[in-house]
Scaffold this motif. Structure first.
Motif, PDB file in Angstrom:
ATOM      1  N   SER B  35      40.311  -7.056  97.466  1.00  0.00           N
ATOM      2  CA  SER B  35      40.189  -6.558  96.107  1.00  0.00           C
ATOM      3  C   SER B  35      39.195  -7.397  95.329  1.00  0.00           C
ATOM      4  N   VAL B  37      38.644  -8.646  91.407  1.00  0.00           N
ATOM      5  CA  VAL B  37      39.345  -8.826  90.142  1.00  0.00           C
ATOM      6  C   VAL B  37      38.439  -9.627  89.228  1.00  0.00           C
ATOM      7  N   TRP B  47      41.755  -5.627  87.559  1.00  0.00           N
ATOM      8  CA  TRP B  47      41.451  -5.152  88.902  1.00  0.00           C
ATOM      9  C   TRP B  47      40.342  -4.120  88.849  1.00  0.00           C
ATOM     10  N   ARG B  50      39.246  -2.048  95.542  1.00  0.00           N
ATOM     11  CA  ARG B  50      39.506  -2.715  96.811  1.00  0.00           C
ATOM     12  C   ARG B  50      38.908  -1.929  97.959  1.00  0.00           C
ATOM     13  N   TYR B  95      36.433 -12.428  90.983  1.00  0.00           N
ATOM     14  CA  TYR B  95      37.160 -12.979  92.122  1.00  0.00           C
ATOM     15  C   TYR B  95      37.313 -11.917  93.208  1.00  0.00           C
ATOM     16  N   MET B 112      48.336 -10.289  96.357  1.00  0.00           N
ATOM     17  CA  MET B 112      47.083 -10.870  96.840  1.00  0.00           C
ATOM     18  C   MET B 112      47.337 -12.345  97.129  1.00  0.00           C
ATOM     19  N   TRP B 115      42.702 -16.086  97.471  1.00  0.00           N
ATOM     20  CA  TRP B 115      41.700 -15.786  96.451  1.00  0.00           C
ATOM     21  C   TRP B 115      40.444 -16.637  96.688  1.00  0.00           C
TER      22      TRP B 115
END
Lengths: 109, 125
Positions: B35, B37, B47, B50, B95, B112, B115
């Motif tokens: 994903s 973000v 968000w 993804r 991110y 998640m 990261w």
């Protein structure tokens, strides 16, 4: 606006217990996950699923859920727990999208 | 232990595009999602979308539909996020984050667990 609603700020005395909540329709069907974010750092997953902690997360962090509300509880808050906390889950549109809550700033007094 | 290594900071002009990369170091994508973000200064997490790298299937937040493209290169375990028609409000830290996907059931896992450190994108004339 977010489909998940969090209180903007919560405070707790050192060593006491604090609950941070997250409300949303999708939480009636899906678990929330919780993330801790300290200034200048990436978020860290602290709770996922029914009440699961990733490796390395202290057991003072726990999760629960009732109806449309998910909760993150910190039992015996420490100074290092002062951070922003975000919940996330699936959105309610049925398209497998992800949604985050607006975040809660936790202050440890 | 998989780490997600993101590309460096970018400064872009309004109206241009930016492409940010995210490489899985110490592992592969396997049956995960990646994903993207973002977090604007002083704001919360948002968000964007993804991808399931092994299938090449992406889905996007409605807000970014038509302006964001997420791709993945399985051979290098690298995901990409391209955002076009940049405006000053796109100034943020971006991110990448790993999520779960069960290829047998088609079930997504929405948490998640890994990261990247984030990529700062500044949009300024």
């Amino acid at each position: 606006s977010s489909e998940l609603t969090q209180d903007p700020a919560v405070s707790v005395a050192l060593g006491q217990t604090v609950r941070i909540t997250c409300q949303g329709d999708s939480l009636r069907s899906y678990y929330a996950s919780w993330y801790q974010q300290k200034p200048g750092q990436a978020p860290v997953l602290v709770i996922y699923g029914k009440n699961n902690r990733p490796s390395g997360i202290p057991d003072r962090f726990s999760g629960s859920s009732s109806g449309n509300t998910a909760s993150l509880t910190i039992t015996g808050a420490q100074a290092e727990d002062e951070a922003d906390y975000y919940c996330n889950s699936r959105d309610s549109s049925g398209n497998h999208r992800v949604v985050f809550g607006g975040g809660t700033k936790l202050t440890v007094l | 232990q998989v780490q997600l290594v993101q590309s460096g900071a970018e400064v872009k002009k309004p109206g241009s595009s930016v492409k940010v990369s995210c490489k899985a170091s110490g592992g592969t994508f396997s049956s995960y999602t990646i994903s993207w973000v973002r977090q604007a200064p002083g704001q919360g997490l948002e968000w964007m979308g993804r991808i399931i790298p092994i299938l090449g299937i992406a889905n996007y937040a409605q807000k970014f539909q038509g302006r964001v493209t997420i791709t993945a290169d399985k051979s290098t375990s690298t995901a990409y996020m391209e955002l076009s028609s940049l405006r000053s409000e796109d100034t943020a830290v971006y991110y990448c984050a790993r999520g779960g996907y069960d290829i047998l059931t088609g079930w997504y896992y929405y948490y998640m667990d890994v990261w990247g450190k984030g990529t700062t994108v500044t949009v300024s004339s």
